[in-house]
Design a protein around this motif. Structure first.
Motif, PDB file in Angstrom:
ATOM      1  N   LEU A 605       0.822  -1.212   0.000  1.00  0.00           N
ATOM      2  CA  LEU A 605       0.000   0.000   0.000  1.00  0.00           C
ATOM      3  C   LEU A 605       0.856   1.262   0.000  1.00  0.00           C
ATOM      4  CD1 LEU A 605      -2.798  -1.031   2.540  1.00  0.00           C
ATOM      5  CD2 LEU A 605      -3.024  -0.821   0.051  1.00  0.00           C
ATOM      6  N   MET A 606       2.028   1.190   0.639  1.00  0.00           N
ATOM      7  CA  MET A 606       2.925   2.356   0.698  1.00  0.00           C
ATOM      8  C   MET A 606       3.502   2.701  -0.672  1.00  0.00           C
ATOM      9  SD  MET A 606       4.844   1.675   4.347  1.00  0.00           S
ATOM     10  CE  MET A 606       5.937   3.088   4.208  1.00  0.00           C
ATOM     11  N   VAL A 607       3.536   1.719  -1.571  1.00  0.00           N
ATOM     12  CA  VAL A 607       4.006   2.000  -2.942  1.00  0.00           C
ATOM     13  C   VAL A 607       2.813   2.016  -3.906  1.00  0.00           C
ATOM     14  CG1 VAL A 607       6.328   1.089  -2.560  1.00  0.00           C
ATOM     15  CG2 VAL A 607       4.521  -0.459  -3.347  1.00  0.00           C
ATOM     16  N   GLN A 608       1.620   2.185  -3.296  1.00  0.00           N
ATOM     17  CA  GLN A 608       0.383   2.340  -4.049  1.00  0.00           C
ATOM     18  C   GLN A 608       0.049   1.128  -4.913  1.00  0.00           C
ATOM     19  OE1 GLN A 608       0.648   6.098  -6.115  1.00  0.00           O
ATOM     20  NE2 GLN A 608       0.661   7.284  -4.210  1.00  0.00           N
ATOM     21  N   GLU A 609       0.308  -0.033  -4.347  1.00  0.00           N
ATOM     22  CA  GLU A 609      -0.081  -1.291  -4.972  1.00  0.00           C
ATOM     23  C   GLU A 609      -1.156  -1.942  -4.108  1.00  0.00           C
ATOM     24  OE1 GLU A 609       0.691  -2.589  -7.798  1.00  0.00           O
ATOM     25  OE2 GLU A 609       2.253  -1.175  -8.421  1.00  0.00           O
ATOM     26  N   ALA A 610      -2.148  -2.554  -4.708  1.00  0.00           N
ATOM     27  CA  ALA A 610      -3.289  -3.075  -3.961  1.00  0.00           C
ATOM     28  C   ALA A 610      -3.135  -4.521  -3.538  1.00  0.00           C
ATOM     29  CB  ALA A 610      -4.560  -2.923  -4.797  1.00  0.00           C
ATOM     30  N   HIS A 611      -2.217  -5.272  -4.169  1.00  0.00           N
ATOM     31  CA  HIS A 611      -2.125  -6.702  -3.903  1.00  0.00           C
ATOM     32  C   HIS A 611      -0.727  -7.106  -3.457  1.00  0.00           C
ATOM     33  CE1 HIS A 611      -5.661  -6.436  -6.606  1.00  0.00           C
ATOM     34  NE2 HIS A 611      -6.132  -7.376  -5.802  1.00  0.00           N
ATOM     35  N   ILE A 612      -0.694  -8.090  -2.547  1.00  0.00           N
ATOM     36  CA  ILE A 612       0.577  -8.614  -2.047  1.00  0.00           C
ATOM     37  C   ILE A 612       1.158  -9.553  -3.100  1.00  0.00           C
ATOM     38  CG2 ILE A 612       1.685  -9.906  -0.180  1.00  0.00           C
ATOM     39  CD1 ILE A 612      -0.806  -9.233   1.552  1.00  0.00           C
ATOM     40  N   ASP A 613       2.462  -9.385  -3.321  1.00  0.00           N
ATOM     41  CA  ASP A 613       3.145 -10.300  -4.231  1.00  0.00           C
ATOM     42  C   ASP A 613       4.115 -11.161  -3.433  1.00  0.00           C
ATOM     43  OD1 ASP A 613       5.123  -8.532  -3.561  1.00  0.00           O
ATOM     44  OD2 ASP A 613       5.654  -7.987  -5.610  1.00  0.00           O
ATOM     45  N   PRO A 614       4.692 -12.199  -4.035  1.00  0.00           N
ATOM     46  CA  PRO A 614       5.611 -13.082  -3.298  1.00  0.00           C
ATOM     47  C   PRO A 614       6.792 -12.356  -2.672  1.00  0.00           C
ATOM     48  CG  PRO A 614       4.910 -14.135  -5.327  1.00  0.00           C
ATOM     49  CD  PRO A 614       4.386 -12.735  -5.374  1.00  0.00           C
ATOM     50  N   ILE A 615       7.359 -11.331  -3.352  1.00  0.00           N
ATOM     51  CA  ILE A 615       8.539 -10.630  -2.817  1.00  0.00           C
ATOM     52  C   ILE A 615       8.187  -9.909  -1.517  1.00  0.00           C
ATOM     53  CG2 ILE A 615      10.215  -8.794  -3.246  1.00  0.00           C
ATOM     54  CD1 ILE A 615      10.732 -11.277  -4.883  1.00  0.00           C
ATOM     55  N   SER A 616       7.074  -9.167  -1.500  1.00  0.00           N
ATOM     56  CA  SER A 616       6.699  -8.432  -0.285  1.00  0.00           C
ATOM     57  C   SER A 616       6.371  -9.403   0.848  1.00  0.00           C
ATOM     58  CB  SER A 616       5.510  -7.499  -0.564  1.00  0.00           C
ATOM     59  OG  SER A 616       4.397  -8.237  -1.024  1.00  0.00           O
ATOM     60  N   LEU A 617       5.741 -10.538   0.527  1.00  0.00           N
ATOM     61  CA  LEU A 617       5.448 -11.522   1.573  1.00  0.00           C
ATOM     62  C   LEU A 617       6.738 -12.122   2.116  1.00  0.00           C
ATOM     63  CD1 LEU A 617       2.848 -12.877   2.862  1.00  0.00           C
ATOM     64  CD2 LEU A 617       3.522 -14.886   1.568  1.00  0.00           C
ATOM     65  N   ALA A 618       7.715 -12.376   1.222  1.00  0.00           N
ATOM     66  CA  ALA A 618       8.996 -12.927   1.656  1.00  0.00           C
ATOM     67  C   ALA A 618       9.711 -11.978   2.619  1.00  0.00           C
ATOM     68  CB  ALA A 618       9.872 -13.214   0.439  1.00  0.00           C
ATOM     69  N   ASN A 619       9.665 -10.674   2.326  1.00  0.00           N
ATOM     70  CA  ASN A 619      10.295  -9.696   3.224  1.00  0.00           C
ATOM     71  C   ASN A 619       9.631  -9.699   4.603  1.00  0.00           C
ATOM     72  OD1 ASN A 619      12.095  -8.819   1.246  1.00  0.00           O
ATOM     73  ND2 ASN A 619      10.681  -7.243   0.466  1.00  0.00           N
ATOM     74  N   ALA A 620       8.299  -9.742   4.624  1.00  0.00           N
ATOM     75  CA  ALA A 620       7.572  -9.776   5.897  1.00  0.00           C
ATOM     76  C   ALA A 620       7.853 -11.074   6.644  1.00  0.00           C
ATOM     77  CB  ALA A 620       6.080  -9.611   5.645  1.00  0.00           C
ATOM     78  N   LEU A 621       7.991 -12.168   5.900  1.00  0.00           N
ATOM     79  CA  LEU A 621       8.289 -13.463   6.511  1.00  0.00           C
ATOM     80  C   LEU A 621       9.660 -13.457   7.175  1.00  0.00           C
ATOM     81  CD1 LEU A 621       7.486 -16.406   6.960  1.00  0.00           C
ATOM     82  CD2 LEU A 621       8.337 -16.926   4.661  1.00  0.00           C
ATOM     83  N   LYS A 622      10.643 -12.833   6.527  1.00  0.00           N
ATOM     84  CA  LYS A 622      11.991 -12.736   7.114  1.00  0.00           C
ATOM     85  C   LYS A 622      11.943 -11.990   8.453  1.00  0.00           C
ATOM     86  CE  LYS A 622      14.450 -12.582   2.668  1.00  0.00           C
ATOM     87  NZ  LYS A 622      15.217 -11.712   1.750  1.00  0.00           N
ATOM     88  N   ARG A 623      11.195 -10.887   8.483  1.00  0.00           N
ATOM     89  CA  ARG A 623      11.116 -10.094   9.720  1.00  0.00           C
ATOM     90  C   ARG A 623      10.474 -10.893  10.855  1.00  0.00           C
ATOM     91  NH1 ARG A 623       8.767  -4.275   7.593  1.00  0.00           N
ATOM     92  NH2 ARG A 623      10.457  -3.763   6.123  1.00  0.00           N
ATOM     93  N   GLU A 624       9.425 -11.635  10.522  1.00  0.00           N
ATOM     94  CA  GLU A 624       8.735 -12.416  11.551  1.00  0.00           C
ATOM     95  C   GLU A 624       9.640 -13.506  12.103  1.00  0.00           C
ATOM     96  OE1 GLU A 624       5.868 -13.328  14.214  1.00  0.00           O
ATOM     97  OE2 GLU A 624       5.746 -11.652  12.775  1.00  0.00           O
ATOM     98  N   LEU A 625      10.363 -14.200  11.211  1.00  0.00           N
ATOM     99  CA  LEU A 625      11.247 -15.283  11.657  1.00  0.00           C
ATOM    100  C   LEU A 625      12.451 -14.745  12.414  1.00  0.00           C
ATOM    101  CD1 LEU A 625      11.101 -17.589   8.502  1.00  0.00           C
ATOM    102  CD2 LEU A 625       9.983 -17.942  10.706  1.00  0.00           C
TER     103      LEU A 625
END
Length: 645
Positions: A605-625
């Motif tokens: 959303l911060m880059v004005q995109e409406a849908h999650i893609d694999p790259i953004s999910l991977a970044n969030a996954l790294k932070r959680e782990l």
């Protein structure tokens, strides 16, 4: 009494008042001229006085305040002097007006030709009923030579036959009270106001006691008033009695019920109220709730047994109040929502305002909103956002949670089938953080449509002796009142195993645990405890739970369902096609999956995109782990997932 007869009585009194004024004038003239006919004029004055004090208004005042004959005559003289202040002034010397324009008590007694003046003075004339109630007043330290005035409300009553209390009056009087249909289900059938003049209603809820007293007034065709304890308690004792006298005059001989939240505010005047059966003569009845403090007073009130209606009785009342008779709905709402009796009729009227066809759903929503008023300093009211269908659970866990809901819903049926059945349900949720314990509590409250109180343990536990027990008592009382789902999160912080007593603090902690066990036993609602480590809890607790439910990390297939639910329409097609592999590779809790999704969506959303893609999910996954120090080790797995290997 008809309007015509009332008007005739008023005209007759006015005629006698004129006669008295004329005779008063003649006495003044005789005094000024030292006339030999003074005694004859005084005798004539007595005859007219006698006629005035036997008019209906004066007789009512005499009766309700238990006045002696000379007191009624004093009031009549002062009344005429107040209406016609110039009758005697031109004729009497200054010696008759020693303290301003009012005649002194000494001179008034002379004009009354009261034969027992010496005896009266010996007994203490200022202690008679007229002075005690403040109908007559003669300064803060009354003396014979001081002027005597008239109570303003008494003057109003004698002139007009009625009293209108000022808006700022510390006693609010209500007229035309309607009988609440709810009252008929719980009222005392043998109620008789003649049995006492002080009553204590057997409930600790002030609003309920007030409503009950008001309904008893309606049943007894009495006026009803409420004493403002705070405002009334700040008055001097003389002012208190004057205030009550004004209310008695406003009642105009009708019985009046006064409610006060505590009899203790009447301590300064209790001896005066109880002497000579003042309350009986005034038809004044005092009501308060049962505070257990009445031993401090002499009132010794008669206990009014307030009977809380049964579920069946409440269901019948709901049906009476509804436009659409529905036994099942009425019984469900009566059993589930213990709203205060005095609120039932108003809630029903609000539900009717929606429409007759939606009455029951509207009523259920209003009742739930009514109960959503928890003890905020001790527990947080949590609005249920989920249902059990929103959770991904193993069949074993889902069955146990469904059983909890059923146990609460079927309590009345279980009680009929099992005479020794104990109301209430207690369950322990345990498992690793993020496995759904808190969500399950919300989902159960959502299924039952009941308020959920999540206990603030930091505000409950206290190092001071006795404080923990006080907090727990207040919490359980409030939760019981609202039939709430009570959730102790991270319960091992307070309910850990009882330790060996090595200090006063250890003893306090153990006493708190013992007290909680006792309150848990008697809680008739749904009580939930959650903990990360079941082994930390005292064994005495575990034996008392109906269900001990383990929340485990989701299996790969469950993780797949959770990913699908959470991502839903927020992921692009490429990501949705890869979540099966994602669920297989990474052992995550439901809470972690939600956190990862929220973080990834924010990035897009911060880059004005409406849908999650694999790259953004991977970044969030790294932070959680990385929170679990697994970020470096998970790099290879995340890379392989992205590459589809």
């Amino acid at each position: 009494m008809t309007m015509n007869s009332t008007a005739q009585q008023a005209q007759s009194q006015i005629k006698i008042e004129k006669q008295l004024a004329q005779q008063f004038f003649k006495v003044g003239a005789a005094l000024a001229n030292n006339d030999q006919d003074l005694q004859q004029n005084l005798a004539a004055l007595q005859k007219v006085l006698d006629k005035l004090v036997h008019t209906p208004r004066f007789e009512l005042v005499t009766r309700v305040f238990s006045l002696e004959d000379f007191e009624a005559r004093l009031i009549a003289l002062i009344y005429i002097q107040t209406l016609e202040p110039d009758i005697l002034t031109p004729y009497l010397g200054l010696s008759w007006y020693e303290q301003g324009p009012l005649l002194s008590l000494d001179k008034l007694l002379f004009l009354c030709q009261f034969g027992g003046k010496r005896q009266l003075l010996a007994q203490g004339v200022f202690w008679c009923s007229a002075f005690k109630w403040g109908l007559l007043h003669a300064g803060s330290v009354p003396k014979l030579h001081e002027g005597v005035g008239l109570h303003s409300y008494l003057l109003q009553f004698l002139q007009t036959g009625k009293v209108v209390l000022a808006p700022e009056h510390p006693i609010k009087v209500f007229e035309d009270i309607e009988t609440d249909p709810v009252f008929l289900a719980c009222s005392e059938k043998s109620w008789d106001p003649e049995q006492a003049n002080c009553f204590s209603i057997n409930t600790k809820e002030s609003e309920t006691a007030r409503w009950y007293a008001q309904q008893l007034a309606a049943k007894s065709d009495a006026l009803f008033g409420v004493i403002n304890n705070e405002q009334f308690g700040q008055l001097e004792s003389t002012d208190m009695l004057q205030i009550l006298a004004g209310v008695i005059l406003a009642a105009n001989g009708q019985r009046i019920f006064l409610y006060l939240s505590d009899f203790e505010c009447l301590l300064p005047i209790e001896n005066k109220l109880l002497s000579n059966q003042c309350l009986v003569a005034a038809k004044l009845h005092l009501f308060s709730l049962n505070l257990g403090l009445v031993d401090k007073t002499q009132f010794k009130p008669h206990l009014v047994e307030y009977h809380a209606p049964s579920i069946d009785s409440l269901a019948r009342v709901w049906n009476t109040l509804s436009p659409n008779h529905d036994d099942k709905q009425a019984h469900s709402i009566a059993a589930r929502y213990p709203v205060s009796l005095y609120r039932m009729n108003e809630l029903a009227q609000q539900a009717k305002a929606h429409s007759s066809s939606s009455f029951w759903p509207a009523l259920q929503e209003l009742c739930l909103r009514e109960l959503n008023q928890g003890p905020e300093e001790l527990a947080k009211l949590s609005e249920p956002r989920f249902m059990l269908s929103d959770m991904v659970l193993s069949s074993t866990t889902a069955d146990q949670l469904t059983e909890l809901v059923g146990r609460v819903e079927m309590q009345s049926h279980l009680k009929l089938k099992l005479p020794r059945f104990t109301p209430g349900c207690k369950a322990l949720f345990w498992g690793k953080p993020g496995t759904g314990k808190s969500m399950a509590a919300e989902a159960i409250a959502g299924e039952l449509q009941l308020p959920l109180y999540v206990v603030n343990l930091a505000n409950i536990a206290s190092k001071w002796i006795g404080e923990t027990e006080k907090h727990l008592a207040k919490l359980f009382d409030e939760a019981q009142k609202h039939n709430a789902v009570l959730m102790f999160d991270e319960a091992d912080a307070v309910f850990a195993k009882r330790s060996a007593v090595e200090s006063s603090q250890d003893k306090n902690a153990n006493m708190g645990v013992s007290y909680l066990l006792q309150r848990m036993e008697h809680y008739s609602g749904l009580l939930l405890l959650s903990t990360n480590l079941k082994s930390n809890l005292d064994d005495a607790f575990l034996r008392r739970f109906h269900n001990v439910i383990e929340f485990t990390l989701p299996t790969p297939s469950q993780r797949f369902q959770i990913w699908r639910q959470v991502l839903a329409s927020n992921a692009n097609e490429v990501l949705m096609q890869s979540i099966d592999d994602l669920a297989q590779r990474f052992e995550l809790s439901a809470a972690q999956i939600i956190n990862i999704t929220e973080s990834a969506l924010l990035q897009r959303l911060m880059v004005q995109e409406a849908h999650i893609d694999p790259i953004s999910l991977a970044n969030a996954l790294k932070r959680e782990l990385a929170k679990q120090h697994e970020g470096f080790m998970a790099q290879h797995e995340i890379k392989a997932w992205l590459q589809g290997n």
